[in-house]
Design a protein around this motif. Sequence first.
Motif, PDB file in Angstrom:
ATOM      1  N   LEU A 174      52.172 -12.698 -25.923  1.00 20.95           N
ATOM      2  CA  LEU A 174      51.871 -13.459 -24.721  1.00 20.95           C
ATOM      3  C   LEU A 174      51.877 -12.505 -23.530  1.00 20.95           C
ATOM      4  CD1 LEU A 174      51.452 -16.297 -23.434  1.00 20.95           C
ATOM      5  CD2 LEU A 174      53.931 -16.332 -23.076  1.00 20.95           C
ATOM      6  N   CYS A 175      50.801 -12.502 -22.750  1.00 23.34           N
ATOM      7  CA  CYS A 175      50.669 -11.609 -21.598  1.00 23.34           C
ATOM      8  C   CYS A 175      50.066 -12.365 -20.425  1.00 23.34           C
ATOM      9  CB  CYS A 175      49.768 -10.423 -21.934  1.00 23.34           C
ATOM     10  SG  CYS A 175      50.547  -9.203 -22.975  1.00 23.34           S
ATOM     11  N   ALA A 176      49.985 -11.673 -19.297  1.00 25.05           N
ATOM     12  CA  ALA A 176      49.363 -12.249 -18.106  1.00 25.05           C
ATOM     13  C   ALA A 176      48.802 -11.122 -17.259  1.00 25.05           C
ATOM     14  CB  ALA A 176      50.388 -13.056 -17.309  1.00 25.05           C
ATOM     15  N   ASP A 177      47.887 -11.483 -16.373  1.00 25.97           N
ATOM     16  CA  ASP A 177      47.409 -10.551 -15.360  1.00 25.97           C
ATOM     17  C   ASP A 177      47.077 -11.329 -14.096  1.00 25.97           C
ATOM     18  OD1 ASP A 177      44.747 -11.566 -15.827  1.00 25.97           O
ATOM     19  OD2 ASP A 177      44.432 -10.054 -17.349  1.00 25.97           O
ATOM     20  N   ILE A 178      47.003 -10.613 -12.991  1.00 27.21           N
ATOM     21  CA  ILE A 178      46.687 -11.237 -11.697  1.00 27.21           C
ATOM     22  C   ILE A 178      45.456 -10.551 -11.126  1.00 27.21           C
ATOM     23  CG2 ILE A 178      47.444 -11.645  -9.317  1.00 27.21           C
ATOM     24  CD1 ILE A 178      50.301 -11.778 -10.341  1.00 27.21           C
ATOM     25  N   THR A 179      44.492 -11.375 -10.739  1.00 25.43           N
ATOM     26  CA  THR A 179      43.274 -10.896 -10.102  1.00 25.43           C
ATOM     27  C   THR A 179      43.291 -11.322  -8.642  1.00 25.43           C
ATOM     28  OG1 THR A 179      42.062 -11.080 -12.176  1.00 25.43           O
ATOM     29  CG2 THR A 179      40.744 -10.991 -10.167  1.00 25.43           C
ATOM     30  N   ILE A 180      43.000 -10.357  -7.768  1.00 22.32           N
ATOM     31  CA  ILE A 180      42.897 -10.636  -6.331  1.00 22.32           C
ATOM     32  C   ILE A 180      41.477 -10.281  -5.943  1.00 22.32           C
ATOM     33  CG2 ILE A 180      43.749 -10.070  -4.031  1.00 22.32           C
ATOM     34  CD1 ILE A 180      46.426  -9.296  -5.380  1.00 22.32           C
ATOM     35  N   GLY A 181      40.761 -11.277  -5.422  1.00 13.91           N
ATOM     36  CA  GLY A 181      39.339 -11.073  -5.186  1.00 13.91           C
ATOM     37  C   GLY A 181      38.650 -10.972  -6.534  1.00 13.91           C
ATOM     38  N   MET A 182      37.973  -9.891  -6.776  1.00 14.73           N
ATOM     39  CA  MET A 182      37.286  -9.684  -8.055  1.00 14.73           C
ATOM     40  C   MET A 182      37.940  -8.558  -8.866  1.00 14.73           C
ATOM     41  SD  MET A 182      34.922 -11.930  -8.105  1.00 14.73           S
ATOM     42  CE  MET A 182      33.750 -11.426  -9.334  1.00 14.73           C
ATOM     43  N   ARG A 183      39.119  -8.109  -8.432  1.00 17.46           N
ATOM     44  CA  ARG A 183      39.770  -6.964  -9.065  1.00 17.46           C
ATOM     45  C   ARG A 183      41.095  -7.335  -9.705  1.00 17.46           C
ATOM     46  NH1 ARG A 183      41.565  -1.956  -6.061  1.00 17.46           N
ATOM     47  NH2 ARG A 183      41.921  -0.784  -7.920  1.00 17.46           N
ATOM     48  N   ARG A 184      41.269  -6.893 -10.929  1.00 13.74           N
ATOM     49  CA  ARG A 184      42.549  -7.115 -11.601  1.00 13.74           C
ATOM     50  C   ARG A 184      43.563  -6.150 -11.001  1.00 13.74           C
ATOM     51  NH1 ARG A 184      43.474  -6.647 -18.029  1.00 13.74           N
ATOM     52  NH2 ARG A 184      43.052  -4.485 -17.528  1.00 13.74           N
ATOM     53  N   GLN A 185      44.621  -6.713 -10.376  1.00 10.78           N
ATOM     54  CA  GLN A 185      45.587  -5.916  -9.626  1.00 10.78           C
ATOM     55  C   GLN A 185      46.906  -5.715 -10.350  1.00 10.78           C
ATOM     56  OE1 GLN A 185      45.186  -4.547  -6.488  1.00 10.78           O
ATOM     57  NE2 GLN A 185      43.059  -5.185  -6.397  1.00 10.78           N
ATOM     58  N   PHE A 186      47.295  -6.690 -11.196  1.00  9.08           N
ATOM     59  CA  PHE A 186      48.570  -6.618 -11.923  1.00  9.08           C
ATOM     60  C   PHE A 186      48.322  -6.943 -13.392  1.00  9.08           C
ATOM     61  CE2 PHE A 186      49.729  -7.413  -7.573  1.00  9.08           C
ATOM     62  CZ  PHE A 186      50.846  -6.619  -7.376  1.00  9.08           C
ATOM     63  N   VAL A 187      49.021  -6.216 -14.266  1.00  8.82           N
ATOM     64  CA  VAL A 187      48.926  -6.446 -15.710  1.00  8.82           C
ATOM     65  C   VAL A 187      50.336  -6.507 -16.292  1.00  8.82           C
ATOM     66  CG1 VAL A 187      46.660  -5.360 -15.975  1.00  8.82           C
ATOM     67  CG2 VAL A 187      48.725  -3.970 -16.169  1.00  8.82           C
ATOM     68  N   CYS A 188      50.420  -6.980 -17.515  1.00 10.06           N
ATOM     69  CA  CYS A 188      51.717  -7.073 -18.201  1.00 10.06           C
ATOM     70  C   CYS A 188      52.353  -5.698 -18.350  1.00 10.06           C
ATOM     71  CB  CYS A 188      51.531  -7.659 -19.598  1.00 10.06           C
ATOM     72  SG  CYS A 188      51.957  -9.370 -19.716  1.00 10.06           S
ATOM     73  N   LYS A 189      53.572  -5.615 -17.919  1.00 10.81           N
ATOM     74  CA  LYS A 189      54.351  -4.407 -18.173  1.00 10.81           C
ATOM     75  C   LYS A 189      54.774  -4.408 -19.635  1.00 10.81           C
ATOM     76  CE  LYS A 189      58.296  -1.887 -16.333  1.00 10.81           C
ATOM     77  NZ  LYS A 189      59.327  -1.895 -15.308  1.00 10.81           N
ATOM     78  N   GLU A 190      55.162  -5.562 -20.074  1.00  6.94           N
ATOM     79  CA  GLU A 190      55.576  -5.761 -21.462  1.00  6.94           C
ATOM     80  C   GLU A 190      55.404  -7.245 -21.763  1.00  6.94           C
ATOM     81  OE1 GLU A 190      59.817  -5.571 -23.513  1.00  6.94           O
ATOM     82  OE2 GLU A 190      59.179  -3.658 -22.643  1.00  6.94           O
ATOM     83  N   GLY A 191      54.595  -7.554 -22.763  1.00  6.91           N
ATOM     84  CA  GLY A 191      54.395  -8.947 -23.135  1.00  6.91           C
ATOM     85  C   GLY A 191      55.564  -9.468 -23.955  1.00  6.91           C
ATOM     86  N   VAL A 192      55.482 -10.720 -24.317  1.00  7.77           N
ATOM     87  CA  VAL A 192      56.498 -11.349 -25.164  1.00  7.77           C
ATOM     88  C   VAL A 192      55.861 -11.600 -26.521  1.00  7.77           C
ATOM     89  CG1 VAL A 192      57.932 -13.398 -25.493  1.00  7.77           C
ATOM     90  CG2 VAL A 192      57.675 -12.400 -23.213  1.00  7.77           C
ATOM     91  N   SER A 193      56.469 -11.037 -27.562  1.00 12.06           N
ATOM     92  CA  SER A 193      55.904 -11.192 -28.902  1.00 12.06           C
ATOM     93  C   SER A 193      56.740 -12.162 -29.732  1.00 12.06           C
ATOM     94  CB  SER A 193      55.801  -9.833 -29.591  1.00 12.06           C
ATOM     95  OG  SER A 193      57.071  -9.257 -29.718  1.00 12.06           O
TER      96      SER A 193
END
Length: 141
Positions: free
Chosen positions: A104-123
């Motif tokens: 399980l992961c997540a990311d954050i998009t601001i405008g049209m650019r992905r700005q944040f990604v998972c440092k470590e997901g949950v498996s």
Amino acid sequence: MHLCRLTVLCMAFALFGSNFLLANDTSSEGQPVSLHGEIVFSGLDALPWDSSVRIYLEDMTAASNPQFDVVAQRTIVTHGEQIPIQFTLPLSGAVILEDHDYLLCADITIGMRRQFVCKEGVSFRGKRLPEYVKLVLQRVS
């Protein structure tokens, strides 16, 4: 009356084991379940109004596949909501297979650019879904 309920609960535990008490056990194929949690990050004072958070669940079983299968995802437009961002990812129990590994992961998009990604997901493996997760995101460099 209470003794009767306790007896039934004890008998069910003895017959079905600990799976009986897991709230997110998806043992009933196709039965809807959900993953719940929160997303946190650092490196930004506040999310802009138009930010969006994507929460996704990948099937990691096909290790030879460089791009894993996304079996579920949800996008939330934050409308100025700040951390921690609470989420629920609904799933069909039919997409979770007992002998598969998931991330399980997540990311954050601001405008049209992905700005944040998972440092470590949950498996997790198979139908043992975590009760509540905390996803930590880091800024894309």
